[in-house]
Design a protein around this motif. Structure first.
Motif, PDB file in Angstrom:
ATOM      1  N   ARG A 286     -16.245  24.656   4.950  1.00  0.00           N
ATOM      2  CA  ARG A 286     -15.793  23.692   5.871  1.00  0.00           C
ATOM      3  C   ARG A 286     -14.576  23.403   6.535  1.00  0.00           C
ATOM      4  N   LEU A 287     -13.482  23.790   6.619  1.00  0.00           N
ATOM      5  CA  LEU A 287     -12.374  24.346   7.368  1.00  0.00           C
ATOM      6  C   LEU A 287     -12.987  25.152   8.702  1.00  0.00           C
ATOM      7  N   ALA A 288     -13.332  26.093   8.355  1.00  0.00           N
ATOM      8  CA  ALA A 288     -13.778  26.655   9.770  1.00  0.00           C
ATOM      9  C   ALA A 288     -14.395  25.863  10.788  1.00  0.00           C
ATOM     10  N   VAL A 289     -15.361  25.204  10.324  1.00  0.00           N
ATOM     11  CA  VAL A 289     -16.434  24.286  11.226  1.00  0.00           C
ATOM     12  C   VAL A 289     -15.903  23.525  11.757  1.00  0.00           C
ATOM     13  N   ALA A 290     -14.711  22.478  10.958  1.00  0.00           N
ATOM     14  CA  ALA A 290     -14.443  21.395  11.092  1.00  0.00           C
ATOM     15  C   ALA A 290     -13.579  21.364  11.978  1.00  0.00           C
ATOM     16  N   HIS A 291     -12.776  22.558  12.345  1.00  0.00           N
ATOM     17  CA  HIS A 291     -11.807  23.372  13.650  1.00  0.00           C
ATOM     18  C   HIS A 291     -12.566  24.027  14.128  1.00  0.00           C
ATOM     19  N   ALA A 292     -13.945  24.718  14.692  1.00  0.00           N
ATOM     20  CA  ALA A 292     -14.934  24.922  15.948  1.00  0.00           C
ATOM     21  C   ALA A 292     -15.076  23.371  16.117  1.00  0.00           C
ATOM     22  N   PRO A 305     -14.253  30.862  18.237  1.00  0.00           N
ATOM     23  CA  PRO A 305     -14.404  29.897  17.053  1.00  0.00           C
ATOM     24  C   PRO A 305     -15.995  29.950  16.843  1.00  0.00           C
ATOM     25  N   ALA A 306     -16.860  28.928  17.858  1.00  0.00           N
ATOM     26  CA  ALA A 306     -18.042  28.735  17.617  1.00  0.00           C
ATOM     27  C   ALA A 306     -18.830  29.874  16.417  1.00  0.00           C
ATOM     28  N   ALA A 307     -19.009  31.486  17.419  1.00  0.00           N
ATOM     29  CA  ALA A 307     -18.851  32.451  17.257  1.00  0.00           C
ATOM     30  C   ALA A 307     -18.280  33.135  15.771  1.00  0.00           C
ATOM     31  N   GLU A 308     -17.171  32.831  15.374  1.00  0.00           N
ATOM     32  CA  GLU A 308     -16.780  33.353  13.628  1.00  0.00           C
ATOM     33  C   GLU A 308     -17.381  32.505  12.772  1.00  0.00           C
ATOM     34  N   ALA A 309     -17.472  31.542  12.974  1.00  0.00           N
ATOM     35  CA  ALA A 309     -17.564  29.400  11.840  1.00  0.00           C
ATOM     36  C   ALA A 309     -18.981  30.148  11.328  1.00  0.00           C
ATOM     37  N   LEU A 310     -20.475  30.946  13.564  1.00  0.00           N
ATOM     38  CA  LEU A 310     -21.384  30.598  12.834  1.00  0.00           C
ATOM     39  C   LEU A 310     -21.570  31.845  11.743  1.00  0.00           C
TER      40      LEU A 310
END
Length: 378
Positions: A286-292, A305-310
């Motif tokens: 959740r934190l990773a997606v919120a950051h992206a 960041p989008a690639a890492e979140a996915l």
């Protein structure tokens, strides 16, 4: 604790969650077989989202949208995943971004239809980094500017039940690529090799496509894309976060109600520790997606960041849905429990916009390039 305040997302979550319960109710209880219930819930959910004006919330204001950004569409995507629903919303938002943000020659009436939710869209062909391999190959441009597409696309067999068009990547001449919105009726859908019935093949054989359906074009370059593709990856990560959260809630509920040796199943350490670990993984995601989401709404450079979140979302959702199926035992592998639907959806959606290994490599190369370090030869 939230990484970034998200009042818009929280309000949307509560409203969308209440409305989606009507769609979820369509697949519960006695009645048609499971596949028909899934189709009905999909149609009801899409109708409810259109009534709320959801397709316009993330669309740019110049295209007739509200311009609320990924804070809005990410929250909606998460609630869709949490409810275990697959609707054309994510693909439609992707197409509207491609036509409205990155598009140069897209048909403006088509863009307006996308923003208003009048066209239900499906995605196909984004699983691999090179569209010429598994999506469209040998694309030629006619003298009148129209396209003729040749190749094949892996697709969902049930996609024609709701969707009217399909968004796919194409290889263009002069080392360019683009996104095409093609009417589903122009594809030759054939049964795929998957015995579960989830996959089909859409065949393109010199299929005509009007020039206005080419939503954008850009040089093929390595690295993690921002723009429409990067935003679509973040929405997909939010959707997978919702799938992981919904599956975990289902597992906790089952472990609370199911009793072994006169004790709830969740009181056994072997189960309790796995559920607690999964909860921590969901919060980290959740934190990773919120950051992206925050980066995409405030900065132009959010590709890695989008690639890492996915990638993180795909790995986390796959692990959690698999673990919950194990906790639920044999019934978890049947349609008698909701976790089976989360597992099947995750299996299909985890590689929708790229496989985790591919995404991690993309992000790693971009981070090394930013640091001035040459990546090791493969």
């Amino acid at each position: 604790m939230n990484l970034h305040p998200d009042p818009v997302g929280e309000r949307l979550r509560s409203v969308v969650r209440v409305r989606l319960r009507e769609a979820v109710a369509c697949r519960s209880g006695a009645g048609p077989r499971a596949s028909e219930q899934v189709d009905e819930s999909t149609r009801v959910a899409w109708s409810l989202l259109c009534e709320l004006g959801v397709p316009a919330m993330d669309a740019p204001a110049e295209a007739g949208g509200l311009g609320l950004g990924l804070a809005a569409s990410g929250a909606i995507a998460e609630e869709l995943g949490r409810a275990g629903l697959a609707v054309p919303y994510l693909a439609g938002a992707f197409a509207a971004d491609a036509a409205g943000v990155d598009g140069a020659n897209a048909d403006q009436s088509l863009l307006r239809d996308l923003v208003d939710g009048r066209i239900a869209v499906a995605l196909a062909g984004f699983e691999t980094p090179e569209p010429s391999v598994d999506a469209t190959a040998n694309t030629t441009v006619d003298n009148d500017g129209d396209l003729r597409l040749t190749g094949w696309l892996p697709m969902d067999r049930a996609v024609d039940e709701v969707a009217e068009a399909v968004l796919l990547p194409v290889r263009l001449p002069d080392d360019h690529s683009g996104l095409v919105l093609l009417d589903l009726s122009t594809l030759d859908l054939r049964p795929g090799p998957d015995p579960s019935g989830a996959a089909a093949v859409g065949v393109l054989d010199q299929t005509p496509c009007p020039a206005g359906r080419l939503l954008n074009r850009a040089p093929r370059t390595p690295g993690c894309p921002s723009g429409a593709v990067g935003r679509a990856r973040i929405r997909q990560a939010a959707y997978l976060l919702g799938l992981a959260r919904g599956a975990l809630e289902t597992g906790v509920r089952y472990a609370t109600e199911r009793r072994q040796f006169d004790r709830p199943l969740r009181e056994f350490q072997s189960v309790a520790f796995r559920l607690a670990s999964a909860h921590a993984e969901v919060e980290a995601l959740r934190l990773a997606v919120a950051h992206a989401v925050w980066l995409a709404d405030t900065d132009d450079s959010f590709g890695h960041p989008a690639a890492e979140a996915l990638a993180q979302a795909a790995e986390t959702a796959s692990a959690i849905t698999r673990m919950v199926v194990q906790v639920c035992g044999a019934r978890g592998m049947t349609s008698h429990l909701p976790v089976q639907r989360y597992y099947v959806l995750c299996r299909r959606e985890a590689s929708r916009l790229g496989r985790p290994g591919q995404l991690w490599r993309e992000a790693g190369r971009e981070r090394l390039a930013a640091a001035g370090v040459a990546p090791a030869p493969v």
